[in-house]
Design an enzyme around this catalytic site. Structure first.
Site, PDB file in Angstrom:
ATOM      1  N   GLU A   7     -22.816   4.911 -46.439  1.00 48.67           N
ATOM      2  CA  GLU A   7     -22.157   4.224 -47.486  1.00 48.67           C
ATOM      3  C   GLU A   7     -23.244   3.907 -48.692  1.00 48.67           C
ATOM      4  OE1 GLU A   7     -20.621   2.022 -43.566  1.00 48.67           O
ATOM      5  OE2 GLU A   7     -22.323   3.248 -44.413  1.00 48.67           O
ATOM      6  N   ASP A  80     -21.434   2.914 -41.262  1.00 50.65           N
ATOM      7  CA  ASP A  80     -22.002   1.545 -40.253  1.00 50.65           C
ATOM      8  C   ASP A  80     -21.222   1.637 -38.752  1.00 50.65           C
ATOM      9  OD1 ASP A  80     -23.715   0.703 -42.176  1.00 50.65           O
ATOM     10  OD2 ASP A  80     -22.586  -0.944 -42.889  1.00 50.65           O
ATOM     11  N   ASP A  82     -19.219  -0.296 -37.062  1.00 49.80           N
ATOM     12  CA  ASP A  82     -18.560  -1.234 -36.790  1.00 49.80           C
ATOM     13  C   ASP A  82     -17.051  -0.926 -37.153  1.00 49.80           C
ATOM     14  OD1 ASP A  82     -18.758  -1.555 -39.556  1.00 49.80           O
ATOM     15  OD2 ASP A  82     -19.742  -3.407 -39.770  1.00 49.80           O
ATOM     16  N   GLU A  84     -15.217  -1.631 -39.859  1.00 48.02           N
ATOM     17  CA  GLU A  84     -15.434  -1.317 -41.242  1.00 48.02           C
ATOM     18  C   GLU A  84     -15.893   0.185 -41.324  1.00 48.02           C
ATOM     19  OE1 GLU A  84     -13.327  -2.877 -44.149  1.00 48.02           O
ATOM     20  OE2 GLU A  84     -13.527  -4.043 -42.638  1.00 48.02           O
ATOM     21  N   TYR A 299     -28.763  -3.081 -36.710  1.00 49.88           N
ATOM     22  CA  TYR A 299     -27.652  -3.356 -37.579  1.00 49.88           C
ATOM     23  C   TYR A 299     -27.297  -5.011 -37.731  1.00 49.88           C
ATOM     24  CZ  TYR A 299     -22.967  -2.907 -39.974  1.00 49.88           C
ATOM     25  OH  TYR A 299     -21.929  -2.877 -40.627  1.00 49.88           O
ATOM     26  N   ARG A 301     -24.713  -7.040 -38.926  1.00 51.35           N
ATOM     27  CA  ARG A 301     -23.375  -7.488 -38.626  1.00 51.35           C
ATOM     28  C   ARG A 301     -22.985  -7.275 -37.210  1.00 51.35           C
ATOM     29  NH1 ARG A 301     -22.855  -4.645 -43.593  1.00 51.35           N
ATOM     30  NH2 ARG A 301     -22.491  -5.921 -45.324  1.00 51.35           N
ATOM     31  N   HIS A 345     -22.561  -3.286 -29.610  1.00 53.04           N
ATOM     32  CA  HIS A 345     -23.592  -3.487 -30.651  1.00 53.04           C
ATOM     33  C   HIS A 345     -24.798  -4.205 -29.886  1.00 53.04           C
ATOM     34  CE1 HIS A 345     -20.862  -3.753 -34.361  1.00 53.04           C
ATOM     35  NE2 HIS A 345     -20.699  -2.546 -33.819  1.00 53.04           N
TER      36      HIS A 345
END
Length: 527
Positions: A7, A80, A82, A84, A299, A301, A345
């Site tokens: 990203e 990432d 997750d 998203e 990470y 989030r 996670h």
């Protein structure tokens, strides 16, 4: 040549240095395609089919990625870890003509050489469950926003917005303000005595409790004066002393929510500042003499408190060598994540505990150093032995009247040698340490001080307490807490005044309209 798409440019630079010349790492700068801004973009008559378009200004980036993809032997998507990130990878697959069932997705939770090499040795197909979960949320948010916002334009003014999460957040703040406005304070009084024990002459405080073993609430000055009059000339002695040992366990390592709360309390960081700084620490900072970039934290989030076995082992080794074996628990600490957390996670932790904050301070900005030290300390403390605290309760008699004194003594500091959560009561406990007292011991009264008080309304939300209630009530996700607060502030629904969030007249108007026309949408339990 292999093409790797991430990203952000910072993440691309760090990963590029680990992978070598045969890999070309490029950044998408976030999402490249999304639902159109000018219309709903969802076919309500055909299974809620979304109609995605290239985001304005992203055409050039997409064109460059397509051209690079044609020249590449293989394309790896390292967005990432997750929902998203999975959605961004899926959109890239569609745009670049990549078969999503082929092993093209590379996932890692920390940006270190070892983690990157390991991830690239085991690419996987796209996880369509994650993609569909993200799409479902995005479509629902769009339907809610595009259904409600025009009503606000008609009833209030153009440019206003409503949303599944933001509107409920505003409602929470408005409801709290109404509680405060409706609150009627009640008067109450306390009496504090200062006593001297005979052996060492130590002075300590005790509070009036009641009469004949029953708690007595003082509600007026008249009642206080009556008690003081009856206490005049009384002798004071210790009726009972109770000692109780308790173990105090460390808090779990940080999740997104607890990091935002603690950074606000300890460092005064807004949720936005916390997430921007954490992103920098995750994506890579050049540290050491060689100046190689390395991701300093995992990470950021996440709603999980899971810790990898390797990280636990490294922490145990460090604690044993620096603090001593006494500071290690019998078994490694394993924390249970809240219901609904993504257990794939990890919690937010340093990528290596051997990178001590003060050793790398010279390579970090002031904010980066503060936040890294907070994360590093909290993680290490989470893996340390419990503190052992001796609690003392003393009952003092004066005729029929009773005073009570409480205190505590830290017998073994355990994790508290390194880190104490900011809203813990430890400082108060230290201040209230009682001298050695014995049953039947006579005390000298030095003073009796009456104080008038009034009950207080519930406090207004801070950013930290709003994030906490949003998490507890299941409103939003780790990735949405900070943007939600930014949105309701920028829309003028809420203002920040002396660090607390207050609803504006506009905020109240919007909430009332939504309650009348869309009661389910603004219902906390629905969201």
């Amino acid at each position: 040549m292999y093409l790797v798409i991430v990203e952000s440019p910072a993440k691309a630079r760090t990963i590029g240095k680990y992978l070598g010349r045969q890999y070309k790492v490029k950044a998408s700068i976030g999402h490249l395609v999304d639902l159109p801004k000018s219309r709903l973009g969802i076919d309500l008559e055909n299974g809620f089919e979304p109609k995605y378009i290239t985001i304005r200004g992203k055409g050039k980036i997409l064109k460059e990625l397509k051209e690079a993809g044609k020249k590449a032997t293989q394309v790896f998507l390292a967005t990432d870890p997750d929902r998203e990130g999975e959605a961004i990878s899926w959109h890239l697959c569609k745009s670049l003509g990549i078969n999503e069932s082929m092993p093209c997705r590379v996932e890692f939770h920390e940006i270190t050489k070892e983690a990157i090499k390991k991830a690239f040795s085991k690419p996987r197909p796209l996880d369509m469950n994650r993609v569909e979960a993200q799409q479902a949320r995005r479509i629902l948010d769009r339907i809610v926003g595009y259904t409600i916002s025009p009503l606000l334009w008609e009833k209030v003014r153009r440019g206003l917005s409503a949303g599944r999460v933001q509107s409920v957040a505003v409602r929470l703040i408005c409801d709290r303000e109404k509680e405060i406005e409706a609150f009627i304070p009640e008067e109450y009084w306390t009496i504090e005595g200062q006593f001297k024990e005979p052996k060492e002459g130590n002075i300590f405080p005790a509070k009036f409790y009641g009469k004949a073993g029953t708690k007595y609430n003082l509600t007026s000055e008249k009642e206080v004066n009556t008690v003081l009059q009856q206490l005049n000339g009384k002798n004071y002695k210790i009726l009972e002393v109770q000692y109780q040992e308790r173990r105090r366990n460390p808090s779990p390592p940080f999740t997104t929510s607890t990091l935002q709360q603690e950074a606000y309390r300890k460092l005064g960081f807004s949720t936005k500042k916390t997430m921007i700084t954490a992103q920098q620490l995750y994506e890579g900072i050049e540290v050491g003499k060689k100046g190689e970039p390395v991701g300093l934290i995992t990470y950021m989030r996440t709603d999980a408190t899971f810790i990898s076995p390797l990280a636990r082992e490294e922490a145990a080794k460090y604690i044993g060598s620096v603090f001593g074996e006494a500071y290690l628990p019998e078994k490694p600490r394993v924390f249970t994540s809240r219901k609904g957390a993504q257990e794939a996670h990890e919690a937010i932790r340093p990528t290596s505990v051997t990178r001590e904050p003060d050793e790398i301070k010279a390579f970090l900005t002031r904010d980066q150093y503060k936040l890294y030290k907070l994360i590093w300390s909290r993680f290490l403390a989470s893996q340390m032995e419990a503190a052992l605290i001796e609690q003392v309760k003393a009952e003092i008699g004066a005729g029929e009247y009773i005073f009570k004194a409480t205190g505590s003594n830290i017998k073994f500091p355990g994790f508290m040698i390194l880190y104490i959560e900011d809203d813990d009561e430890e400082e108060k406990e230290r201040e209230n340490r009682l001298p050695d007292l014995a049953r039947g011991e006579k005390l000298e009264l030095l003073s009796l001080s009456p104080s008038q008080h009034f009950t207080q309304p519930p406090p207004r939300f801070t950013e930290a307490s709003l994030v906490k209630i949003m998490e507890n009530r299941g409103i939003g996700r780790p990735s949405t807490y900070s943007p939600t607060i930014e949105t309701i502030l920028s829309r003028g629904y809420v203002i920040k005044q002396e660090k607390v969030l207050k609803p504006t007249e506009l905020g109240f108007i919007v909430v009332e309209i939504l309650k009348n026309f869309f009661p389910e949408i603004i219902d906390v339990d629905f969201t």
